[in-house]
Design an enzyme around this catalytic site. Structure first.
Site, PDB file in Angstrom:
ATOM      1  N   HIS B 349      44.065  35.252  32.606  1.00 20.74           N
ATOM      2  CA  HIS B 349      42.813  34.938  31.929  1.00 20.74           C
ATOM      3  C   HIS B 349      41.587  35.315  32.747  1.00 20.74           C
ATOM      4  CE1 HIS B 349      45.313  32.572  29.194  1.00 20.74           C
ATOM      5  NE2 HIS B 349      44.324  32.717  28.351  1.00 20.74           N
ATOM      6  N   GLY B 350      41.684  35.216  34.038  1.00 22.58           N
ATOM      7  CA  GLY B 350      40.511  35.546  34.822  1.00 22.58           C
ATOM      8  C   GLY B 350      40.824  35.602  36.299  1.00 22.58           C
TER       9      GLY B 350
END
Lengths: 410, 498
Positions: B349-350
């Protein structure tokens, strides 16, 4: 290798006709949806008006207009873009006009990126407000452009002024104004997107009931350090690329020379002249004199059409300092923080020169009223203008071109 | 170009009309490809090169893998049919090696691109911190890298394509146009859902028919997606942004409001985007898989992950969890697989440690739930058969609170604000005094009721029963009534950053 059917190039054939007829049905439904949309949008528009969901005067105009009109004794107001906001110091202007024998108490009602549509709104609102009963002079920026600055497309101020009447007025200014077709296309696209947002009521209830989309205007910032609407720019703080200023000025001078010798400058057309005349008429009905003032800028296109014809065609007197040949002392590249904005020291110089020119203009008009002599604008003939210019340049920079009578008396 | 922007409506109207007017399937696919590239170029045309490069690399690798046969055939149970018959034993080993090499190349390429654009600076920063903590003071330089929008999605899609061919579950696509359209198809290009080649490529082969499109359902889905994103998520965003900019400024009520609002925001933002993506594709005749199924009403965390971002969950299951060992082996081994999958899912996701923590919390939650189920299996069974019950409601509430708590790490800009928020959320204690007012909690309750009505399907598909003109008029009224509640400034979709 592939086991999938090879239908790559196969025409959709029988399906295509069915698709097209289905598409026709969809188009009919889209038309019905569009009609329902427009009717519902009209209902929301009426509802928003009843709920006072839109400001009558959007920010930051409201706060600064209130600040201006609540300042006691103001009889001269400057209305223009950031070139005014950062370019004209009312305190210095008033001191100089007092020395020249013309009593003014001025306020700088400049706003960043103010275009002509907005300027017309601000002028109208100031004139219509009973608090402006002492107003005698309205100095406005000579630009008929209606280009929206980047970032303003979704601003309250742009959207509030793009109702049906506003959108029509803006479209008229673009289509009937003397612009090339590329500008017309681009500006139309920009303005149409704002009109679409406005007419579809985007965000109107959110602003009213959930959370305002813009913070309230900062009156202290708008009023500037002196509280008179002016905010000078620190010469050491560059806002834009100064290295280009010199070349911009050179280009502007070259353009100026070229247009004066060839007479090919783009002119205001009849529609634009009529717009100015309309503003002037509106001011006159309130007993206010309208004057155009062009501050120095290294962007030749800003006042280009006005500079070329200021002395002959347009109906409002104009004080033009956007002239690097005559006002070379205002055109020192070090005095610009970007190609479009002058720094505080130059703004001070400009304020003094503007005050002198303004006083000269007022005195000449008084002379006209007392003696019957007509202040005739300079001729539009380029040769004649050149001779005037050379005459001026031998005398050094002083009062700008307009407002001299036939005998050369200021 | 966002789905909520006016220019997308214009773009889509042009693509839609032209697409259905073109006479051949090939022309339609060319239009889709050009349209998709224009759609991407509206964000940044330079990164089109990256998409095209990824497309070509995986297309060629797919062909190579296809030419070398599938691993299923290689390791087949005595079924020596097809190509395998042509190979001697030594050739088979050589083929296996070459296939392993090609699939490694695909995985390395895709993960390499992903790592460079997404994780390079994160890796450098983390190394710098670690070395500094160890007493060394290196001066490592980060690069000014722009994260290409949608990179996590299109690299996963193209990588899964190669893996599927390698596993023998998919035939390679022999047409570059089809494959390029699969990778670049604009409705799912930026933020998914992650579409599998096995689902999408056959749809490209067969000409689509407008009269087979579920038009009303798709239009309705698009409008409801728009309302979720623009009218709900974008109106909640400023409150959440304000809170996380300075959590210490707010009291526990403000904290609860912000955390609950963020849970609603991220759901409405992402599921709204997905609805619009599925509907856009559906209007062009393509069916995408469902990506959300009322996840906040899940009675447990495992169920939550079966209903939240389903295309990613199933991707992680098929391409990460199962290859790691899945449910085979000892319980500890299974828990390790689950935990690692969620950890890497978090990192997907990040590029920040807060996302790793988020993944770890979900991994832990899943393990706890699995153990809880093992210990209380008979009791849970009775709850499951009883349907709607106090236990289900309690389970859903507990699951939601746990998910909301984990969102704090997902949203917080760093550890400090995250810890501050968790403390305030759990202990009802905060140094600040500001809050957003109780009306915000009332607004949240209204959202829950609306969501519940949708979940119970009380108003489900009534629009299919009205005449066409009434449906069209209703859509016009709905859109015109939604716009006044839409904020003026476009908010990018949260998942664009991933």
């Amino acid at each position: 290798m592939s086991t999938l059917p090879a239908t790559l190039d196969r025409p959709v054939d029988s399906g295509a006709a069915a698709d097209r007829s289905a598409l026709k049905r969809i188009v009919r439904q889209v038309v019905i949806a569009a009609i329902a949309f427009v009717l519902t949008a009209a209902i929301w528009e009426a509802l928003a008006a009843r709920l006072h969901a839109r400001p009558e005067v959007p920010e930051p105009f409201k706060s600064k207009i209130d600040l201006c009109l609540d300042t006691p004794g103001v009889n001269t107001i400057f209305i223009g873009s950031s070139r005014y906001f950062h370019g004209i110091d009312p305190a210095m202007f008033d001191a100089q006009t007092a020395r020249d024998g013309v009593a003014t108490h001025s306020f700088n009602l400049g706003f960043d990126a103010l275009d002509f549509h907005e300027l017309r709104f601000v002028v109208g609102h100031v004139l219509d407000d009973p608090r402006s009963k002492n107003l005698k002079y309205l100095v406005i920026e000579p630009s008929l452009r209606v280009r929206l600055a980047p970032g303003l497309e979704h601003s309250q101020r742009a959207i509030a002024l793009h109702d049906a009447a506003g959108s029509q007025a803006v479209a008229e200014l673009i289509l009937k104004g003397n612009h090339d077709w590329k500008r017309k296309l681009y500006w139309l696209y920009q303005q149409a997107s704002v009109s679409a947002i406005r007419l579809a009521n985007v965000g109107v209830m959110t602003n009213r009931y959930i959370r305002p989309q813009e913070p309230p205007a900062d009156v202290r910032e708008l009023g500037g350090p002196g509280g008179n609407g002016y905010s000078g720019l620190d010469p050491d703080k560059l806002l834009g690329p100064r290295p280009t200023v010199q070349s911009d000025i050179d280009r502007m001078m070259a353009d100026q020379k070229a247009s004066e010798t060839s007479g090919e400058a783009r002119e205001l057309n009849d529609f634009e002249v009529a717009q100015l005349a309309d503003l002037q008429q509106r001011a006159a009905t309130h007993g206010v004199k309208l004057i155009l003032l062009a501050p120095p800028t290294a962007a030749p296109e800003v006042y280009g059409e006005f500079s070329a014809v200021a002395r002959s065609k347009q109906p409002v007197p104009m004080l033009s300092f956007a002239d690097p040949i005559t006002y070379f002392d205002l055109y020192d590249p070090k005095g610009f923080v970007d190609p479009d904005h002058i720094s505080k020291p130059v703004a001070e110089k400009l304020s003094l020169k503007a005050a002198d020119a303004f006083s000269a203009l007022i005195r000449s008009e008084k002379l006209h009223r007392n003696t019957g002599l007509r202040p005739v604008p300079a001729t539009s003939d380029p040769a004649s203008r050149n001779s005037q210019k050379s005459q001026r340049s031998t005398q050094g920079p002083e009062a700008p071109v307009t407002g001299k009578d036939q005998r050369g008396n200021p | 170009m966002l789905f909520t922007e006016f220019r997308f409506f214009f773009f889509f109207a042009v693509v839609f009309c032209t697409y259905w007017m073109l006479p051949t399937n090939r022309q339609r696919k060319v239009l889709l490809l050009i349209g998709s590239y224009i759609f991407y170029a509206a964000w940044n045309w330079k990164f089109l090169i990256l998409i095209i490069a990824s497309t070509i690399v995986d297309f060629l690798i797919g062909l190579k893998l296809g030419a070398l046969g599938s691993s299923r055939k290689d390791s087949g149970s005595g079924d020596l049919s097809g190509k395998v018959l042509d190979y001697a034993e030594s050739d088979l080993a050589h083929t296996r090696f070459r296939r392993a090499m090609w699939i490694s190349l695909s995985v390395c390429w895709n993960l390499g691109v992903l790592f460079f654009f997404k994780y390079f600076n994160f890796g450098i920063d983390s190394a710098q911190h670690l070395l500094t903590w160890l007493g060394l003071h290196p001066s490592l330089h980060t690069l000014n890298i722009i994260l290409p929008v949608g990179i996590s999605f299109f690299t996963f899609q193209s990588m899964s394509y190669s893996i599927d061919i390698y596993r023998g579950t998919l035939e390679p696509c022999e047409n570059l146009l089809d494959f390029s359209t699969f990778i670049g198809f604009f409705p799912q290009l930026f933020s998914g859902p992650i579409v599998r080649a096995i689902d999408f490529l056959p749809q490209l082969k067969q000409p689509r028919r407008l009269d087979q499109v579920r038009g009303r359902a798709m239009v309705m889905m698009f409008l409801l997606g728009y309302i979720k994103k623009a009218c709900i998520a974008d109106n909640l965003a400023p409150f959440v942004d304000d809170y996380f900019a300075n959590p210490a400024h707010y009291n526990w009520l403000g904290c609860w409001t912000a955390v609950l609002f963020y849970a609603a925001q991220i759901y409405c933002d992402f599921s709204g985007y997905t609805d619009m993506a599925i509907a856009s594709a559906g209007l062009l005749g393509f069916e995408f898989c469902q990506n959300f199924d009322f996840p906040y009403f899940s009675p447990n965390i495992a169920e939550f992950w079966r209903r939240w971002h389903m295309s990613l969950s199933s991707w992680l299951r098929d391409y990460l969890y199962i290859p790691l060992g899945g449910n085979r082996g000892s319980r500890l081994f299974q828990h390790r697989n689950l935990f690692l999958t969620m950890l890497l899912g978090g990192l997907w996701h990040g590029a920040a440690w807060t996302f790793v923590i988020w993944g770890a919390l979900h991994g832990s939650g899943l393990i706890v739930h699995r153990e809880f189920r093992r210990l209380t299996k008979p009791a849970v069974k009775s709850v499951a058969t009883s349907g709607f019950s106090v236990a289900t409601v309690a389970g859903a509430a507990l699951t939601f609170l746990w998910v909301a708590l984990t969102w704090i790490f997902f949203r917080a800009p760093g550890f400090k604000p995250a810890i501050q928020t968790v403390r305030s959320f759990v202990l009802f204690r905060s140094p600040g005094s500001a809050d957003f007012g109780t009306r915000c909690l009332v607004a949240f309750a209204i959202l829950v009721v609306i969501h519940w009505v949708a979940y119970r399907r009380w108003l489900h598909a009534w629009w299919t029963r009205v005449p066409a003109w009434q449906f069209a008029a209703f859509c016009g009224v709905l859109l015109a009534s939604a716009l006044p509640w839409t904020p003026l400034r476009y908010q990018p979709f949260i998942y664009f950053q991933f």
